[in-house]
Design a protein around this motif. Sequence first.
Motif, mmCIF file in Angstrom:
data_model
loop_
_atom_site.group_PDB
_atom_site.id
_atom_site.type_symbol
_atom_site.label_atom_id
_atom_site.label_comp_id
_atom_site.label_asym_id
_atom_site.label_seq_id
_atom_site.Cartn_x
_atom_site.Cartn_y
_atom_site.Cartn_z
ATOM 1 N N GLY A 29 82.224 108.421 59.231
ATOM 2 C CA GLY A 29 83.623 108.670 58.956
ATOM 3 C C GLY A 29 84.565 108.125 60.010
ATOM 4 N N ARG A 61 80.848 103.717 59.663
ATOM 5 C CA ARG A 61 81.406 104.061 58.360
ATOM 6 C C ARG A 61 80.821 105.375 57.857
ATOM 7 N N ASP A 115 89.497 99.434 55.825
ATOM 8 C CA ASP A 115 90.432 99.425 56.950
ATOM 9 C C ASP A 115 90.731 97.999 57.386
ATOM 10 N N ASP A 125 86.705 103.093 57.613
ATOM 11 C CA ASP A 125 86.508 102.784 56.195
ATOM 12 C C ASP A 125 86.366 101.272 56.086
#
Length: 451
Positions: free
Chosen positions: A76, A73, A82, A79
């Motif tokens: 990047g 996370r 998600d 998320d």
Amino acid sequence: MLQTTEFALLRRVAVEQAERRAPSLVAGVVRGQDLLWTGARGAVDGATPTVDTQYRIGSITKTFIAVLVMRLRDEGRLDLNDALDKHVGGTSFGHLTVAQLLSHTGGLTSESPGAWWERAPGDDWAALKDSMSGEQALHRAGERFHYSNVGYGALGQLIAELRGADWQSALGEEVLAPLGMTRTDPHPVAPHAQGWAVHPYADVLLPEPAPHAGAMAPAGQLWSTITDLARWLRFLAGDTGDVLHPDTVAEMRAPAAVEDGDAWTSGYGLGLQTFRDSGRRLTGHGGSMPGFLASVVVDPATTTGSVVLTNSTAGVGVSTLGVDLLKLVDDYEPALPAEWLPQESVDPGLLALTGEWFWGPTPFVLRLLPDGWLDLRPTAGGGRASRFRPTGAGTWVGLDGYYAGETLRLHHHADGAPSHLDLATFVFTRTPYDPAAPIPGGLDLGTWPIH
């Protein structure tokens, strides 16, 4: 530590081992950088177990899986909102979010279909995925806390998909090696304890199997030692090295769900259990597999924590024992507060912001913390208080309380002097309802002689 403290700790361990008939039991207490005390009772291979004796740690494995997910996370790569389907396709529960799987709030069944996974050789991911159907969704996603080992099997696969390697390899490279945890493994490495079941009505033992759990391994496969788990406690308390930012670990500790309703003594965050006990906020995790029980728990406020490991299937109160050891140390030898030291240098512009600000007619105090952080809270009583970390020129983000995640912005007059603070549309001014600031709704200056 004082001899009286050490004796009290050893006696508590000895009583637990004797009364609960644990084949062996080893414990340790940490504070700050130090493993302050260790004690052991019983025997492993005819000798007293040591801080280097491996025990299976069961669901404490989940804390390591959660750290790997949070690293993804922070990079990047995903998320927390998600859906699983975005990264791992083909499941019957792909609509669940990564955060729901981490916090056991997805509503999934607790165990995988088929044979009791903890005592049977595990299938691969494809077989586990195919065995799951919509019937294993027991609760509406987000409705309640419902512990799910299956969810962590899916998170292990998510790590493998995004790293291009199995979760064990990722764990060794990204977490264990940087932290110097050399005795935490998916399979036992000597010296290690044999797992036993203790007969309920006789003092005899039955050996327990320890097969590899396959796709369910992320839920409870690992073995570890007092020494390694002492380092893990330091990590959970905030001494994270380069593995995670301390703020991320604090995020993991925050309860996403409460297990016991109104009582709120036990909750679950993002891969970490959290507890309230006698004014303390504790975090950690318990673990159980056939033949083994384990507990790690730490108070981040004092960095006092405990590890308890035993090779018995059931009956030993490792979680209660762990909390008792922590409380004994804090009660007998409370941690001294860190020495106050003045800051060597501060930004004069930030220093000028300190003091009284008003939200409407309500006075708040803004304090300058180290590293340009700010603390904003009501002058008197409770209320909406938060700390803020700088994120850019004239902006800060809330870390806790009502304003967690919200942006605090500093505005200036045309001459460059501070004008007002804007916090999630709330305007803070140096005087109550300053007419020079953009107060929503305007001001009737005829009824309040501000100047």
